[in-house]
Design a protein around this motif. Structure first.
Motif, mmCIF file in Angstrom:
data_model
loop_
_atom_site.group_PDB
_atom_site.id
_atom_site.type_symbol
_atom_site.label_atom_id
_atom_site.label_comp_id
_atom_site.label_asym_id
_atom_site.label_seq_id
_atom_site.Cartn_x
_atom_site.Cartn_y
_atom_site.Cartn_z
ATOM 1 N N ALA A 94 0.834 -1.211 0.000
ATOM 2 C CA ALA A 94 0.000 0.000 0.000
ATOM 3 C C ALA A 94 0.864 1.254 0.000
ATOM 4 O O ALA A 94 0.523 2.251 -0.649
ATOM 5 N N ALA A 95 1.995 1.193 0.710
ATOM 6 C CA ALA A 95 2.888 2.361 0.722
ATOM 7 C C ALA A 95 3.455 2.620 -0.672
ATOM 8 O O ALA A 95 3.574 3.775 -1.109
ATOM 9 N N ALA A 96 3.777 1.540 -1.383
ATOM 10 C CA ALA A 96 4.294 1.703 -2.751
ATOM 11 C C ALA A 96 3.204 2.270 -3.664
ATOM 12 O O ALA A 96 3.472 3.147 -4.500
ATOM 13 N N ALA A 97 1.973 1.781 -3.503
ATOM 14 C CA ALA A 97 0.861 2.312 -4.311
ATOM 15 C C ALA A 97 0.601 3.773 -3.948
ATOM 16 O O ALA A 97 0.348 4.612 -4.828
ATOM 17 N N GLN A 98 0.680 4.057 -2.657
ATOM 18 C CA GLN A 98 0.445 5.428 -2.178
ATOM 19 C C GLN A 98 1.453 6.410 -2.791
ATOM 20 O O GLN A 98 1.112 7.552 -3.109
ATOM 21 N N GLN A 99 2.672 5.942 -2.975
ATOM 22 C CA GLN A 99 3.681 6.817 -3.585
ATOM 23 C C GLN A 99 3.273 7.256 -4.984
ATOM 24 O O GLN A 99 3.681 8.313 -5.458
ATOM 25 N N HIS A 100 2.481 6.412 -5.636
ATOM 26 C CA HIS A 100 1.980 6.786 -6.972
ATOM 27 C C HIS A 100 0.605 7.435 -6.887
ATOM 28 O O HIS A 100 0.050 7.814 -7.909
ATOM 29 N N GLY A 101 0.034 7.511 -5.678
ATOM 30 C CA GLY A 101 -1.223 8.245 -5.519
ATOM 31 C C GLY A 101 -2.447 7.425 -5.196
ATOM 32 O O GLY A 101 -3.539 7.973 -5.092
ATOM 33 N N THR A 102 -2.321 6.099 -5.034
ATOM 34 C CA THR A 102 -3.493 5.271 -4.718
ATOM 35 C C THR A 102 -3.574 5.030 -3.213
ATOM 36 O O THR A 102 -2.641 4.468 -2.636
ATOM 37 N N PRO A 103 -4.675 5.432 -2.577
ATOM 38 C CA PRO A 103 -4.716 5.382 -1.111
ATOM 39 C C PRO A 103 -4.946 3.994 -0.504
ATOM 40 O O PRO A 103 -4.526 3.752 0.618
ATOM 41 N N TYR A 104 -5.666 3.094 -1.226
ATOM 42 C CA TYR A 104 -6.029 1.807 -0.633
ATOM 43 C C TYR A 104 -5.673 0.657 -1.566
ATOM 44 O O TYR A 104 -5.797 0.785 -2.791
ATOM 45 N N VAL A 105 -5.257 -0.440 -0.951
ATOM 46 C CA VAL A 105 -4.932 -1.640 -1.721
ATOM 47 C C VAL A 105 -5.645 -2.828 -1.091
ATOM 48 O O VAL A 105 -5.623 -2.986 0.133
ATOM 49 N N LEU A 106 -6.300 -3.629 -1.928
ATOM 50 C CA LEU A 106 -6.854 -4.901 -1.471
ATOM 51 C C LEU A 106 -5.936 -5.996 -1.999
ATOM 52 O O LEU A 106 -5.892 -6.258 -3.204
ATOM 53 N N VAL A 107 -5.164 -6.571 -1.076
ATOM 54 C CA VAL A 107 -4.167 -7.581 -1.442
ATOM 55 C C VAL A 107 -4.770 -8.954 -1.168
ATOM 56 O O VAL A 107 -5.126 -9.263 -0.024
ATOM 57 N N THR A 108 -4.885 -9.767 -2.206
ATOM 58 C CA THR A 108 -5.443 -11.107 -2.021
ATOM 59 C C THR A 108 -4.307 -12.110 -1.895
ATOM 60 O O THR A 108 -3.190 -11.880 -2.379
ATOM 61 N N GLY A 109 -4.622 -13.229 -1.220
ATOM 62 C CA GLY A 109 -3.651 -14.316 -1.127
ATOM 63 C C GLY A 109 -2.371 -13.940 -0.424
ATOM 64 O O GLY A 109 -1.283 -14.322 -0.865
ATOM 65 N N MET A 110 -2.482 -13.197 0.685
ATOM 66 C CA MET A 110 -1.293 -12.923 1.488
ATOM 67 C C MET A 110 -0.702 -14.258 1.930
ATOM 68 O O MET A 110 -1.442 -15.179 2.268
ATOM 69 N N PRO A 111 0.639 -14.363 1.950
ATOM 70 C CA PRO A 111 1.238 -15.646 2.326
ATOM 71 C C PRO A 111 0.750 -16.108 3.692
ATOM 72 O O PRO A 111 0.773 -15.348 4.652
ATOM 73 N N GLN A 112 0.262 -17.337 3.715
ATOM 74 C CA GLN A 112 -0.313 -17.913 4.928
ATOM 75 C C GLN A 112 0.026 -19.388 4.950
ATOM 76 O O GLN A 112 0.114 -20.016 3.902
ATOM 77 N N PRO A 113 0.160 -19.942 6.150
ATOM 78 C CA PRO A 113 0.359 -21.389 6.200
ATOM 79 C C PRO A 113 -0.918 -22.121 5.787
ATOM 80 O O PRO A 113 -2.013 -21.580 5.878
ATOM 81 N N ASP A 114 -0.733 -23.315 5.337
ATOM 82 C CA ASP A 114 -1.837 -24.254 5.118
ATOM 83 C C ASP A 114 -2.859 -23.747 4.113
ATOM 84 O O ASP A 114 -2.520 -23.106 3.136
ATOM 85 N N ALA A 115 -4.102 -24.043 4.420
ATOM 86 C CA ALA A 115 -5.153 -23.855 3.425
ATOM 87 C C ALA A 115 -5.940 -22.585 3.675
ATOM 88 O O ALA A 115 -7.119 -22.501 3.358
ATOM 89 N N VAL A 116 -5.278 -21.590 4.245
ATOM 90 C CA VAL A 116 -5.981 -20.340 4.539
ATOM 91 C C VAL A 116 -5.506 -19.264 3.562
ATOM 92 O O VAL A 116 -4.330 -19.197 3.221
#
Ligand SMILES: Cc1ncc(CO)c(N)n1
Length: 304
Positions: free
Chosen positions: A177-199
């Motif tokens: 989000a900070a990298a996106a913010q540097q270009h002017g986008t305030p919010y990021v929806l990040v899917t599939g954040m690294p997680q153990p197992d089947a979550v």
């Protein structure tokens, strides 16, 4: 612009007409992603789809075989025709083929900067690495300065926004989000954040904070059209008057339901069944990490 929170998230504004959603995307003839995903998602959620074609994919449920861009003039003319006529409430960018088309989308978004712009960053397996580099640059320079929310999966956003990031430690949603913010986008929806197992952990973040973390059980199998479905759902919900914190869990629940009922129509990957959608709220995941404040989706060009 600031979207008011709504008591009845999926109701049409005023209860009279569906909220119009303009989506820029390529056509995908197998109907898994692209304009078909946008049209079915927006309509099922109760919005009115205004699909603007940016190009043509030749694809089946296994792979993209070719893609062809429409001219930037044609993209701009389609969007102008719709925007001058229909009461469009939000704009989605799915895929826009090349730098010229992204510039055309950016020019339109800039002309209509009171509307939220939801930007999906797709994986681009059908593009050469040179095309992907050009796409990344144009997205950063032309589109992110105008976007309200960026939607993408963790590895795609990492490769694009933080290519120099320490490969031993994956970036957080806030880093992205900070990298996106540097270009002017305030919010990021990040899917599939690294997680153990089947979550799967899907996080809505700004540069300052993780606003909400929505964990869901990973459904087995391989799917196509997930990002387009999620971003179209988010855009339709925002168009209908939901706040961003309301819209994110609803959009994720919509994707989850579509994947739970996924169709095995072709020889390749499973396709979300977007027509399968229970009444809103029935199976929305807990959003106990959500803040209750309404987020401002203002797209303000003056920051650049
Ligand atoms: C719940 C869910 N969402 C998304 C995907 C796509 O990876 C999956 N497998 N499961």
């Amino acid at each position: 612009m600031n979207l008011p929170p709504s008591e009845t998230p999926l109701a049409a504004p005023g209860g009279l007409q569906p909220a119009c959603v303009l989506s820029f995307n390529a056509n995908d003839p197998c109907g898994a992603g692209g304009l078909a995903a946008d049209i079915t998602t927006i309509a099922t959620i109760g919005g009115y789809p205004a699909p603007v074609a940016t190009g043509i994919l030749v694809r089946d449920s296994s792979a993209v075989l070719a893609h062809h861009a429409l001219s930037a003039e044609l993209v701009a003319e389609q969007a102008a025709a719709v925007l001058e006529d229909l009461p469009v409430r939000a704009i989605k960018l799915g895929f826009a083929a090349n730098t010229d088309n992204l510039a055309a989308v950016a020019a339109i978004a800039s002309d209509y900067d009171s509307l939220p712009l939801i930007v999906h960053m797709p994986d681009l397996p059908w593009c050469t690495s040179e095309e992907i580099d050009d796409y990344h640059d144009a997205m950063s320079e032309l589109v992110l300065p105008l976007a309200s929310v960026l939607v993408g999966n963790h590895s795609t956003l990492w490769r694009w926004l933080l290519p120099q990031h320490d490969s031993a430690r994956s970036p957080s949603a806030r880093d992205l989000a900070a990298a996106a913010q540097q270009h002017g986008t305030p919010y990021v929806l990040v899917t599939g954040m690294p997680q153990p197992d089947a979550v799967l952990d899907n996080q809505l973040a700004s540069a300052e904070t993780v606003i909400a973390s929505h964990k869901v059980a990973r459904l087995p199998g391989r799917f196509i059209g997930c990002g387009d479905t999620l971003s179209a759902a988010l855009c339709a919900l925002l168009a209908s008057g939901c706040s961003l914190e309301q819209a994110v869990p609803e959009a994720l629940a919509y994707l989850d339901a579509s994947l739970g009922a996924a169709l095995h129509l072709g020889m390749g990957h499973a396709i979300p069944d977007r027509m399968y959608w229970a009444e809103p709220g029935d199976d929305a995941p807990d959003d106990d990490t959500s803040s209750s404040a309404s987020l401002d989706l203002t797209r303000d060009d003056t920051t650049h």
